[in-house]
Design a protein around this motif. Structure first.
Motif, PDB file in Angstrom:
ATOM      1  N   LYS A 128     -93.088 -16.490  -0.134  1.00 19.84           N
ATOM      2  CA  LYS A 128     -92.691 -15.718  -1.311  1.00 19.84           C
ATOM      3  C   LYS A 128     -93.715 -14.622  -1.593  1.00 19.84           C
ATOM      4  O   LYS A 128     -93.340 -13.452  -1.809  1.00 19.84           O
ATOM      5  CB  LYS A 128     -92.576 -16.650  -2.517  1.00 19.84           C
ATOM      6  CG  LYS A 128     -92.333 -15.949  -3.846  1.00 19.84           C
ATOM      7  CD  LYS A 128     -92.345 -16.966  -4.983  1.00 19.84           C
ATOM      8  CE  LYS A 128     -92.261 -16.293  -6.336  1.00 19.84           C
ATOM      9  NZ  LYS A 128     -92.307 -17.298  -7.441  1.00 19.84           N
ATOM     10  N   ARG A 129     -94.994 -14.965  -1.567  1.00 17.49           N
ATOM     11  CA  ARG A 129     -96.049 -13.971  -1.807  1.00 17.49           C
ATOM     12  C   ARG A 129     -96.003 -12.878  -0.749  1.00 17.49           C
ATOM     13  O   ARG A 129     -96.151 -11.687  -1.043  1.00 17.49           O
ATOM     14  CB  ARG A 129     -97.421 -14.650  -1.814  1.00 17.49           C
ATOM     15  CG  ARG A 129     -97.682 -15.532  -3.030  1.00 17.49           C
ATOM     16  CD  ARG A 129     -99.156 -15.889  -3.133  1.00 17.49           C
ATOM     17  NE  ARG A 129     -99.603 -16.673  -1.980  1.00 17.49           N
ATOM     18  CZ  ARG A 129     -99.532 -18.001  -1.919  1.00 17.49           C
ATOM     19  NH1 ARG A 129     -99.046 -18.700  -2.941  1.00 17.49           N
ATOM     20  NH2 ARG A 129     -99.966 -18.648  -0.849  1.00 17.49           N
ATOM     21  N   PHE A 130     -95.789 -13.279   0.491  1.00 20.60           N
ATOM     22  CA  PHE A 130     -95.724 -12.318   1.587  1.00 20.60           C
ATOM     23  C   PHE A 130     -94.609 -11.306   1.353  1.00 20.60           C
ATOM     24  O   PHE A 130     -94.823 -10.095   1.474  1.00 20.60           O
ATOM     25  CB  PHE A 130     -95.497 -13.051   2.911  1.00 20.60           C
ATOM     26  CG  PHE A 130     -95.326 -12.133   4.090  1.00 20.60           C
ATOM     27  CD1 PHE A 130     -96.428 -11.665   4.777  1.00 20.60           C
ATOM     28  CD2 PHE A 130     -94.068 -11.736   4.503  1.00 20.60           C
ATOM     29  CE1 PHE A 130     -96.284 -10.787   5.855  1.00 20.60           C
ATOM     30  CE2 PHE A 130     -93.901 -10.865   5.581  1.00 20.60           C
ATOM     31  CZ  PHE A 130     -95.015 -10.385   6.257  1.00 20.60           C
ATOM     32  N   TYR A 131     -93.435 -11.786   1.012  1.00 18.14           N
ATOM     33  CA  TYR A 131     -92.300 -10.882   0.834  1.00 18.14           C
ATOM     34  C   TYR A 131     -92.418 -10.029  -0.423  1.00 18.14           C
ATOM     35  O   TYR A 131     -91.950  -8.885  -0.443  1.00 18.14           O
ATOM     36  CB  TYR A 131     -90.992 -11.666   0.869  1.00 18.14           C
ATOM     37  CG  TYR A 131     -90.552 -11.923   2.292  1.00 18.14           C
ATOM     38  CD1 TYR A 131     -90.131 -10.877   3.094  1.00 18.14           C
ATOM     39  CD2 TYR A 131     -90.580 -13.201   2.834  1.00 18.14           C
ATOM     40  CE1 TYR A 131     -89.742 -11.096   4.408  1.00 18.14           C
ATOM     41  CE2 TYR A 131     -90.195 -13.431   4.155  1.00 18.14           C
ATOM     42  CZ  TYR A 131     -89.781 -12.364   4.936  1.00 18.14           C
ATOM     43  OH  TYR A 131     -89.397 -12.577   6.237  1.00 18.14           O
ATOM     44  N   VAL A 132     -93.027 -10.554  -1.454  1.00 15.63           N
ATOM     45  CA  VAL A 132     -93.284  -9.736  -2.641  1.00 15.63           C
ATOM     46  C   VAL A 132     -94.211  -8.574  -2.264  1.00 15.63           C
ATOM     47  O   VAL A 132     -94.021  -7.432  -2.699  1.00 15.63           O
ATOM     48  CB  VAL A 132     -93.890 -10.585  -3.771  1.00 15.63           C
ATOM     49  CG1 VAL A 132     -94.435  -9.688  -4.895  1.00 15.63           C
ATOM     50  CG2 VAL A 132     -92.844 -11.538  -4.338  1.00 15.63           C
ATOM     51  N   ASP A 133     -95.189  -8.848  -1.405  1.00 15.73           N
ATOM     52  CA  ASP A 133     -96.090  -7.795  -0.936  1.00 15.73           C
ATOM     53  C   ASP A 133     -95.363  -6.748  -0.096  1.00 15.73           C
ATOM     54  O   ASP A 133     -95.824  -5.607   0.018  1.00 15.73           O
ATOM     55  CB  ASP A 133     -97.231  -8.399  -0.111  1.00 15.73           C
ATOM     56  CG  ASP A 133     -98.234  -9.165  -0.956  1.00 15.73           C
ATOM     57  OD1 ASP A 133     -98.238  -8.959  -2.188  1.00 15.73           O
ATOM     58  OD2 ASP A 133     -99.003  -9.965  -0.389  1.00 15.73           O
ATOM     59  N   GLN A 134     -94.236  -7.132   0.505  1.00 21.77           N
ATOM     60  CA  GLN A 134     -93.443  -6.179   1.295  1.00 21.77           C
ATOM     61  C   GLN A 134     -92.487  -5.352   0.431  1.00 21.77           C
ATOM     62  O   GLN A 134     -91.761  -4.501   0.933  1.00 21.77           O
ATOM     63  CB  GLN A 134     -92.630  -6.917   2.374  1.00 21.77           C
ATOM     64  CG  GLN A 134     -93.426  -7.825   3.281  1.00 21.77           C
ATOM     65  CD  GLN A 134     -94.635  -7.145   3.890  1.00 21.77           C
ATOM     66  OE1 GLN A 134     -94.535  -6.037   4.397  1.00 21.77           O
ATOM     67  NE2 GLN A 134     -95.777  -7.814   3.825  1.00 21.77           N
TER      68      GLN A 134
END
Length: 209
Positions: A128-134
């Motif tokens: 989730k954190r990874f995709y929010v960063d994207q």
């Protein structure tokens, strides 16, 4: 808002795959196909879901898929959430067709309200954190179990689910090796996520990135 433009499936026969999806589901507009070159065994770590308006439409779409050679993984049935079933397409991709409605309100149609790509991940919070960063915006989030991102104008909605829970929901063993046989196209850029799912830029990258 980050969007998904296309889903590319690696298949053994691209013409056969195009015919199957166009005839069974009518969703070939945003699907792409390329010849598989990397081995894959067992669960590939993702499923695709078609959300429709009523049970008769679920039955119509699943029935068409089965007539064209798909394999039933979970026959259509009522559940706490509504009504749905799961099939595996001839190319190996797993599709769920479901509705939140438990009764028909009119004749069966072939209209699809939403296409959802569900990725099975090992750590939902980290992904989730990874995709929010994207650049993706969270729409719904249930602790470390499930995350759904806002689709905006995207034809495909992205969601994350625990890998084993997703396999169980699909009715298959969780084990699998090799390629996911999936390429996600959108405006988030070109990258590979923590679980090995590959993305490719298909439209201009947002100015804020």
């Amino acid at each position: 808002m980050t969007i998904i433009d296309t889903i590319t499936l690696d298949v053994a026969d691209t013409e056969a795959a195009e015919h199957f999806y166009r005839t069974a589901f009518g969703v070939d507009t945003h699907l792409r196909f390329r010849t598989a070159t990397e081995p894959a065994t067992g669960f590939r770590g993702f499923t695709l879901s078609l959300t429709v308006s009523q049970p008769s439409t679920v039955d119509a779409l699943l029935g068409a898929a089965l007539e064209l050679g798909a394999t039933a993984l979970k026959p259509a049935a009522k559940s706490f959430w509504g009504y749905g079933g799961v099939i595996q397409a001839p190319d190996g991709a797993i599709w769920k067709v479901a509705t939140s409605a438990k009764k028909d309100t009119g004749p069966a149609t072939r209209r699809i309200d939403q296409v959802v790509l569900l990725l099975g991940v090992q750590d939902v919070a980290a992904s989730k954190r990874f995709y929010v960063d994207q650049g993706l915006a969270v729409g719904k989030s249930f602790a470390r179990v499930y995350v759904e991102f806002e689709a905006g104008s995207s034809p495909v909605k992205l969601a994350l689910y625990r890998h084993r829970a997703l396999a169980k929901d699909a009715g298959v063993p969780a084990e699998g090796t090799g390629s996911h046989r999936l390429l996600i196209g959108g405006d988030a850029g070109t990258f590979t996520d923590p679980d090995g799912f590959a993305w490719q830029a298909t439209s201009p990258t947002p100015a804020h990135r």
